[in-house]
Design a protein around this motif. Sequence first.
Motif, PDB file in Angstrom:
ATOM      1  N   ALA A  29      12.899  -5.813  16.999  1.00 15.64           N
ATOM      2  CA  ALA A  29      11.541  -5.469  16.864  1.00 15.64           C
ATOM      3  C   ALA A  29      10.874  -4.918  17.660  1.00 15.64           C
ATOM      4  O   ALA A  29       9.976  -3.944  17.347  1.00 15.64           O
ATOM      5  CB  ALA A  29      10.847  -6.979  16.654  1.00 15.64           C
ATOM      6  N   GLN A  55       6.415 -12.218  15.858  1.00 19.11           N
ATOM      7  CA  GLN A  55       6.907 -13.133  14.981  1.00 19.11           C
ATOM      8  C   GLN A  55       8.245 -13.544  15.844  1.00 19.11           C
ATOM      9  O   GLN A  55       8.725 -14.566  15.979  1.00 19.11           O
ATOM     10  CB  GLN A  55       7.451 -12.759  13.719  1.00 19.11           C
ATOM     11  N   SER A 114      16.650 -10.521  17.844  1.00 20.71           N
ATOM     12  CA  SER A 114      15.913 -10.103  16.942  1.00 20.71           C
ATOM     13  C   SER A 114      14.445  -9.356  17.655  1.00 20.71           C
ATOM     14  O   SER A 114      13.838  -8.471  17.062  1.00 20.71           O
ATOM     15  CB  SER A 114      15.388 -11.308  16.119  1.00 20.71           C
ATOM     16  N   SER A 129       2.542  -3.293  11.477  1.00 22.31           N
ATOM     17  CA  SER A 129       3.713  -3.952  10.974  1.00 22.31           C
ATOM     18  C   SER A 129       4.579  -4.082  11.978  1.00 22.31           C
ATOM     19  O   SER A 129       5.285  -5.502  12.046  1.00 22.31           O
ATOM     20  CB  SER A 129       4.142  -3.018   9.566  1.00 22.31           C
ATOM     21  N   ALA A 130       4.875  -3.189  12.727  1.00 20.19           N
ATOM     22  CA  ALA A 130       5.945  -3.440  13.995  1.00 20.19           C
ATOM     23  C   ALA A 130       5.328  -4.387  14.817  1.00 20.19           C
ATOM     24  O   ALA A 130       6.198  -5.144  15.539  1.00 20.19           O
ATOM     25  CB  ALA A 130       6.321  -2.106  14.629  1.00 20.19           C
ATOM     26  N   ALA A 166       5.916  -7.873  13.618  1.00 20.16           N
ATOM     27  CA  ALA A 166       7.115  -8.133  13.811  1.00 20.16           C
ATOM     28  C   ALA A 166       7.864  -8.645  15.114  1.00 20.16           C
ATOM     29  O   ALA A 166       8.418  -9.717  15.333  1.00 20.16           O
ATOM     30  CB  ALA A 166       8.155  -7.084  13.370  1.00 20.16           C
TER      31      ALA A 166
END
Length: 334
Positions: free
Chosen positions: A92, A150, A88, A143-144, A147
Amino acid sequence: MRWLTLSIAAALASTGYANAEQASERYIVKSESLAQVVQLDGVVQPINQGTVASQTSGRIVGLNVDVNDYVKKGTVLLEISAVQQSASLDAAQAQLASAIAQDREAQAQVKRYRQLFPKGAISQDVMDSAEARARSASAAVKSAQAAVAQAKESLGYTSVTAPYDGVVTQRHVELGETVAPGTPLVSGFSIDKLRVETEIPQRYQPSVSDVAQFEVVSPQGERILPTQYSLFSYADPQSHTFKIRLNLPEDISTFVPGMWVKTEFHYGNRDTILIPNSSVVRRAELSSVYRIQDDSRVLNPVRLGQTYGDYTEVLSGLEEGDVISTTALNAEGK
């Protein structure tokens, strides 16, 4: 003549010694202020205790601690498989790189259009579209980035660390088990910050006003002064007592969680009469003292209370100013 003089001197010396000895055997009864203390039973508890739960999904691939192990803050307790979390994070980061490239292109294009627009080379619609794409590209980068942050956080969840210095009290998982967010992993408590929890009868609850009224006594007899107290504002409906928590100074090695200790609560003072233990004559259930009247000794019954070291409390039978003999056994033989 010399022999007679020596005899008189010896007699005088003997008489003086007897009077001094007789004076030393007398005690004048007086009232003294005595602290009122009630002894309560308490239990030592850790202030910081809890259970560490999983914040991600995966399989347990490493167990570094067991029950009764002492761990420092930040120590890795166990490890969860990180294949999914690593994938993930890679995805991202790739998405972030793509968003950054598109943002650079959109910003460069809008910059060129802003130079051409005043010359009439492009229309207003084309200019508006370019600016909209530039704003969208900037938002996509943010936004990236979120991500990626996160994904890094999820990857960090695969290494479970100790939140504080303490002792492991329970391990809820075994090697190879699969866990999900919220699954309990390890329980423990800190031994650096402790408190004593006890209960005060409702008759003494209004007298609680200061932490200095309390003393905690260890099984070895060591007395510790608490640093802070917290008295509950409601009573237990079964025992009708008020729970109170007394914070202990940090790094007290004498106490450990779960230990049963005594707590002394000083709730006031009262005037009472104390007499030496050596002045009391005890015969079965009766207690008496020899009260001195006109150089004669009279047996005087008394009712006694608690004993405080070398002195005993007199509830009745004596008044202030009475003179008693401090050597009851010698008095009985005369």
